[in-house]
Enzyme design. Structure first.
Site, mmCIF file in Angstrom:
data_model
loop_
_atom_site.group_PDB
_atom_site.id
_atom_site.type_symbol
_atom_site.label_atom_id
_atom_site.label_comp_id
_atom_site.label_asym_id
_atom_site.label_seq_id
_atom_site.Cartn_x
_atom_site.Cartn_y
_atom_site.Cartn_z
ATOM 1 N N THR A 52 -0.826 -0.354 -4.650
ATOM 2 C CA THR A 52 -1.896 0.630 -4.819
ATOM 3 C C THR A 52 -1.343 1.846 -5.549
ATOM 4 O OG1 THR A 52 -1.478 1.585 -2.631
ATOM 5 C CG2 THR A 52 -3.176 -0.129 -2.789
ATOM 6 N N ASP A 57 0.858 -1.186 0.000
ATOM 7 C CA ASP A 57 0.000 0.000 0.000
ATOM 8 C C ASP A 57 0.894 1.235 0.000
ATOM 9 O OD1 ASP A 57 -2.069 1.763 0.130
ATOM 10 O OD2 ASP A 57 -2.958 0.946 1.955
ATOM 11 N N ALA A 58 1.073 1.827 -1.192
ATOM 12 C CA ALA A 58 1.946 2.983 -1.324
ATOM 13 C C ALA A 58 1.271 4.161 -2.010
ATOM 14 C CB ALA A 58 3.208 2.602 -2.110
ATOM 15 N N LYS A 59 0.172 3.909 -2.727
ATOM 16 C CA LYS A 59 -0.602 4.947 -3.415
ATOM 17 C C LYS A 59 0.285 5.834 -4.270
ATOM 18 C CE LYS A 59 -4.171 4.926 0.177
ATOM 19 N NZ LYS A 59 -3.495 3.965 1.089
ATOM 20 N N ARG A 60 1.154 5.210 -5.041
ATOM 21 C CA ARG A 60 2.075 5.962 -5.890
ATOM 22 C C ARG A 60 1.379 6.461 -7.144
ATOM 23 N NH1 ARG A 60 4.718 6.447 -1.833
ATOM 24 N NH2 ARG A 60 6.885 5.836 -1.585
#
Length: 266
Positions: free
Chosen positions: A116, A88-91
């Protein structure tokens, strides 16, 4: 197997739709070594009840180089346990920077098999992530409608639906039951789950917000396909810190979430 196949296979074999989040917070431990030991203990103890594991990158980045070493250890332990890793890094970024993020967080010892990603710089920014995921047998989970209350500032109102339609377009190029582009749809929006499930028929849905953010398993059935596949309900604090640093309490929480999800689909 690629990520989508591995998660779906594990869901069917172990009868679990739970994604266990690992968000280790340094202020709860004596030091980084204590954090590492407890996080690995929770991972190993809850693995039988999990379809995948989701380390939240921010908590490992906050520890600097030591955090990256701990993240590598967590990813290695998960692979040994047969648990698919969703980082989960939402890059999200443009051009070569997006490619570097994709290379950095979808390949290598410290990386997940899935990641993510944030689409709000434009759909073209998804291409490096999707291409890298496909090449490595991984997956990306694109933010569609997140679990936080503030999401309403930018999401919904047709915007989330446009992102969902782009996910469906990307997945049309692939074969198989579920494709490599999944979607993040908050478990805190139960009224929207059926519509997004129908709009993205071949996307795995990641449903954050179970437990600590107030979502309940009983509300989540519309996110799943017949047979109970197609979605992963994520609980992090509610598992790792179910009762402080008590690992048996984490096991009980994971078992309870698994059972509640199964009951909702019965």
């Amino acid at each position: 197997m690629n990520f989508a196949q591995a998660v779906t296979d594990r869901t069917r074999r172990l009868n679990t739709r739970l994604c266990v989040g690992l968000d280790p917070r340094l202020d709860g431990y004596r030091d980084a070594a204590h954090l590492r030991t407890h996080t690995l203990d929770v991972l190993e103890a809850t693995a039988p009840y999990a379809a995948c594991v989701k380390p939240q990158l921010a908590f490992y980045e906050a520890l600097g180089l030591e955090g990256m070493r701990i993240l590598e250890d967590v990813c290695a332990a998960a692979r040994t346990l047969g648990l698919p890793v969703l980082l989960d890094a939402k890059r999200g970024d443009i051009g070569s920077t997006a490619q570097a993020y994709a290379q950095g967080w979808l390949t290598g010892r410290h990386a997940g098999a899935a990641l993510t990603v944030n689409p709000f710089l434009g759909f073209e920014t998804l291409t490096p992530f999707v291409d890298t995921a496909r090449a490595s047998g991984g997956a990306v989970f694109v933010l569609v409608k997140t679990s936080n209350p503030g999401q309403a500032d930018l999401q919904g109102h047709g915007v989330s639906e446009r992102v969902a339609d782009e996910i469906t377009r990307l997945n049309a190029a692939e074969d198989g039951e579920y494709a490599s582009v999944g979607a993040v749809v908050g478990a805190t929006h139960p009224q929207d789950l059926a519509a997004f499930r129908a709009r993205m028929p071949r996307a795995l849905l990641l449903l954050p917000g179970l437990g600590a953010q107030g979502a309940t398993a009983a509300q989540l059935a519309p996110a799943f396909d017949a047979g109970g596949t197609g979605a992963l309900a994520s609980a992090s604090r509610g598992v790792q810190y179910a009762r402080g640093l008590d690992v048996p309490a984490s096991v009980q929480a994971a078992r309870t979430f698994r059972d509640e999800l199964n009951a909702a689909l019965a």
